[in-house]
Write an enzyme that holds these catalytic residues in place. Structure first.
Site, PDB file in Angstrom:
ATOM      1  N   LYS A 149      32.886  43.942  39.329  1.00 29.37           N
ATOM      2  CA  LYS A 149      33.109  45.359  39.916  1.00 29.37           C
ATOM      3  C   LYS A 149      33.732  46.345  38.901  1.00 29.37           C
ATOM      4  CE  LYS A 149      35.910  44.332  43.224  1.00 29.37           C
ATOM      5  NZ  LYS A 149      35.851  42.677  42.884  1.00 29.37           N
ATOM      6  N   ARG A 154      38.474  47.162  51.726  1.00 33.16           N
ATOM      7  CA  ARG A 154      38.855  45.929  51.681  1.00 33.16           C
ATOM      8  C   ARG A 154      38.957  45.291  53.104  1.00 33.16           C
ATOM      9  NH1 ARG A 154      40.609  44.797  45.951  1.00 33.16           N
ATOM     10  NH2 ARG A 154      40.873  42.626  45.721  1.00 33.16           N
ATOM     11  N   ARG A 209      39.734  35.982  31.757  1.00 31.83           N
ATOM     12  CA  ARG A 209      39.579  37.452  31.850  1.00 31.83           C
ATOM     13  C   ARG A 209      41.030  37.991  31.091  1.00 31.83           C
ATOM     14  NH1 ARG A 209      39.202  40.955  37.032  1.00 31.83           N
ATOM     15  NH2 ARG A 209      40.543  39.579  37.827  1.00 31.83           N
ATOM     16  N   ARG A 249      47.111  39.579  30.247  1.00 28.62           N
ATOM     17  CA  ARG A 249      46.590  39.109  31.238  1.00 28.62           C
ATOM     18  C   ARG A 249      47.023  39.284  32.646  1.00 28.62           C
ATOM     19  NH1 ARG A 249      42.894  34.769  29.450  1.00 28.62           N
ATOM     20  NH2 ARG A 249      42.749  34.564  27.142  1.00 28.62           N
ATOM     21  N   ARG A 284      43.111  34.641  46.890  1.00 29.88           N
ATOM     22  CA  ARG A 284      42.316  35.934  46.733  1.00 29.88           C
ATOM     23  C   ARG A 284      41.042  35.590  47.456  1.00 29.88           C
ATOM     24  NH1 ARG A 284      42.911  37.149  40.604  1.00 29.88           N
ATOM     25  NH2 ARG A 284      41.516  38.856  41.266  1.00 29.88           N
TER      26      ARG A 284
HETATM   27  P1  AP5 Z   1      35.840  42.119  36.386  1.00 35.13           P
HETATM   28  O1  AP5 Z   1      34.888  43.128  36.146  1.00 35.13           O
HETATM   29  O2  AP5 Z   1      37.358  42.145  35.981  1.00 35.13           O
HETATM   30  O3  AP5 Z   1      35.680  41.529  38.144  1.00 35.13           O
HETATM   31  P2  AP5 Z   1      36.338  42.340  39.213  1.00 35.13           P
HETATM   32  O4  AP5 Z   1      35.087  42.262  40.177  1.00 35.13           O
HETATM   33  O5  AP5 Z   1      36.457  43.869  38.817  1.00 35.13           O
HETATM   34  O6  AP5 Z   1      37.346  41.473  39.834  1.00 35.13           O
HETATM   35  P3  AP5 Z   1      38.970  41.900  40.165  1.00 35.13           P
HETATM   36  O7  AP5 Z   1      39.677  40.464  40.077  1.00 35.13           O
HETATM   37  O8  AP5 Z   1      39.587  43.054  39.417  1.00 35.13           O
HETATM   38  O9  AP5 Z   1      38.828  42.143  41.701  1.00 35.13           O
HETATM   39  P4  AP5 Z   1      39.824  41.978  42.398  1.00 35.13           P
HETATM   40  O10 AP5 Z   1      39.249  42.716  43.857  1.00 35.13           O
HETATM   41  O11 AP5 Z   1      40.431  40.693  43.180  1.00 35.13           O
HETATM   42  O12 AP5 Z   1      41.080  42.850  42.177  1.00 35.13           O
HETATM   43  P5  AP5 Z   1      41.857  43.984  42.194  1.00 35.13           P
HETATM   44  O13 AP5 Z   1      42.537  44.429  41.065  1.00 35.13           O
HETATM   45  O14 AP5 Z   1      40.959  45.105  43.110  1.00 35.13           O
HETATM   46  O15 AP5 Z   1      35.209  40.614  35.784  1.00 35.13           O
HETATM   47  C1  AP5 Z   1      35.885  39.463  35.711  1.00 35.13           C
HETATM   48  C2  AP5 Z   1      35.741  38.471  34.637  1.00 35.13           C
HETATM   49  O16 AP5 Z   1      34.488  38.195  34.464  1.00 35.13           O
HETATM   50  C3  AP5 Z   1      36.270  39.608  33.430  1.00 35.13           C
HETATM   51  O17 AP5 Z   1      36.599  38.661  32.296  1.00 35.13           O
HETATM   52  C4  AP5 Z   1      34.746  40.193  32.751  1.00 35.13           C
HETATM   53  O18 AP5 Z   1      34.685  40.329  31.321  1.00 35.13           O
HETATM   54  C5  AP5 Z   1      33.607  39.145  33.163  1.00 35.13           C
HETATM   55  N1  AP5 Z   1      32.533  39.438  33.763  1.00 35.13           N
HETATM   56  C6  AP5 Z   1      32.073  40.471  34.490  1.00 35.13           C
HETATM   57  N2  AP5 Z   1      30.881  40.408  34.715  1.00 35.13           N
HETATM   58  C7  AP5 Z   1      30.215  39.413  34.272  1.00 35.13           C
HETATM   59  C8  AP5 Z   1      29.009  38.847  34.297  1.00 35.13           C
HETATM   60  N3  AP5 Z   1      28.030  39.402  34.626  1.00 35.13           N
HETATM   61  N4  AP5 Z   1      28.685  37.603  33.463  1.00 35.13           N
HETATM   62  C9  AP5 Z   1      29.851  37.013  33.044  1.00 35.13           C
HETATM   63  N5  AP5 Z   1      31.087  37.359  32.695  1.00 35.13           N
HETATM   64  C10 AP5 Z   1      31.375  38.602  33.576  1.00 35.13           C
HETATM   65  O19 AP5 Z   1      43.051  43.772  43.447  1.00 35.13           O
HETATM   66  C11 AP5 Z   1      44.133  43.179  42.974  1.00 35.13           C
HETATM   67  C12 AP5 Z   1      45.142  42.698  43.875  1.00 35.13           C
HETATM   68  O20 AP5 Z   1      45.521  44.355  44.364  1.00 35.13           O
HETATM   69  C13 AP5 Z   1      44.572  42.264  45.388  1.00 35.13           C
HETATM   70  O21 AP5 Z   1      44.538  40.771  45.370  1.00 35.13           O
HETATM   71  C14 AP5 Z   1      45.420  43.091  46.581  1.00 35.13           C
HETATM   72  O22 AP5 Z   1      46.674  42.141  46.556  1.00 35.13           O
HETATM   73  C15 AP5 Z   1      45.720  44.268  45.827  1.00 35.13           C
HETATM   74  N6  AP5 Z   1      44.750  45.185  46.485  1.00 35.13           N
HETATM   75  C16 AP5 Z   1      43.671  45.978  45.605  1.00 35.13           C
HETATM   76  N7  AP5 Z   1      42.899  46.719  46.330  1.00 35.13           N
HETATM   77  C17 AP5 Z   1      43.265  46.630  47.668  1.00 35.13           C
HETATM   78  C18 AP5 Z   1      42.908  47.111  49.051  1.00 35.13           C
HETATM   79  N8  AP5 Z   1      41.827  47.903  49.231  1.00 35.13           N
HETATM   80  N9  AP5 Z   1      43.696  46.668  49.864  1.00 35.13           N
HETATM   81  C19 AP5 Z   1      44.552  46.069  50.031  1.00 35.13           C
HETATM   82  N10 AP5 Z   1      45.296  45.396  48.779  1.00 35.13           N
HETATM   83  C20 AP5 Z   1      44.415  45.703  47.489  1.00 35.13           C
END
Ligand code: AP5
Ligand code: ZN
Length: 216
Positions: free
Chosen positions: A13, A88, A127, A160, A172
């Site tokens: 994403k 979410r 990542r 990281r 997660r």
């Molecule tokens: P990346 O693009 O970073 O993936 P992503 O989908 O953005 O994953 P996240 O882990 O950031 O999502 P998340 O939803 O868990 O975390 P968030 O920060 O929102 O890609 C991942 C890796 O793969 C990278 O290294 C990239 O280079 C590689 N890659 C990408 N595409 C690829 C492809 N096609 N092929 C190969 N490699 C690829 O949330 C973190 C925490 O915050 C949550 O756990 C929660 O505690 C809190 N939080 C955030 N939002 C909320 C909410 N709305 N409600 C409640 N708590 C929340």
């Protein structure tokens, strides 16, 4: 254009959101990034969120809804925005509808990224991101063109995430399937859902996303 990027942790994403920002000039509203900024700044919200995030659980609906509601009122969101990692939960999805309705706006589309669990675990384990501009990289799948130097800003400092451990990733994923995956049916029922094969290479996923956006 008002988009939601929906999918499990590591689905891509954030990676695709950065590309949409560059191509379409609308801001990326990542609740994860906003919460990490609050943690780093030591604000009250950050203090409440840190332990929850480190455990891979969800921060309360109340906190994240308040953050997003304030953010979408900023002038740079006037022409649209990308919601990345929000909504979410069904409560957050209903709140999003209400927020947009109050402004007389509608959602353009929800793009869902489909990726297998084993691949999600592999991606998150590899990542890292630029400490200066936040560009996202991967140990093997997306390395900077010039090793050790960020493609976008030239910084040599990378970091990281503390929640990118195998244990936290298991939590997660469980949270995603229980709390967030019901949103797939929610948006499908509203005719807003489009799904992409998130298993494909990054450029291929971008092409699929752009094909969806070009039809809006
Ligand atoms: P990346 O693009 O970073 O993936 P992503 O989908 O953005 O994953 P996240 O882990 O950031 O999502 P998340 O939803 O868990 O975390 P968030 O920060 O929102 O890609 C991942 C890796 O793969 C990278 O290294 C990239 O280079 C590689 N890659 C990408 N595409 C690829 C492809 N096609 N092929 C190969 N490699 C690829 O949330 C973190 C925490 O915050 C949550 O756990 C929660 O505690 C809190 N939080 C955030 N939002 C909320 C909410 N709305 N409600 C409640 N708590 C929340
Ligand atoms: Zn950078």
């Amino acid at each position: 254009m008002r988009l939601i990027l929906l999918g499990p942790p590591g689905a891509g994403k954030g990676t695709q959101a950065q590309r949409i920002v560059e191509k379409h000039g609308i801001p990326q509203l990542s609740t994860g990034d906003m919460l990490r900024a609050a943690v780093n700044a030591g604000t009250e919200v950050g203090k409440r969120a840190k332990a929850v995030m480190d455990a891979g659980k969800l921060v309360s609906d109340e906190i994240v809804i308040a953050i997003v509601s304030e953010r979408i009122d900023q002038p740079d969101c006037a022409n649209g925005f990308i919601l990345d990692g929000f909504p979410r939960t069904l409560v957050q999805a209903d709140a999003t509808e209400a927020m947009l309705k109050a402004k007389g706006l509608a959602l353009s589309v929800v793009v869902e990224f489909r990726v297998d669990d084993a691949e999600l675990v592999r991606r998150v384990a590899g990542r890292y991101s630029c400490a200066q501009c936040g560009s996202v990289y991967h140990d093997t799948d997306k390395v900077p063109a010039n090793e050790g130097v960020c493609d976008k800003c030239g910084s040599t400092h990378f970091k990281r995430r503390p929640d990118d451990t195998p244990e936290t990733m298991t939590a997660r994923l469980q949270v995603y399937y229980k709390e967030t995956s019901p949103l797939i049916g929610y948006y499908h029922a509203k005719g807003k859902l489009r799904s992409v094969d998130g298993m494909a290479e990054i450029d291929q996923v971008t092409a699929e996303v752009e094909a969806i956006l070009s039809k809006l």
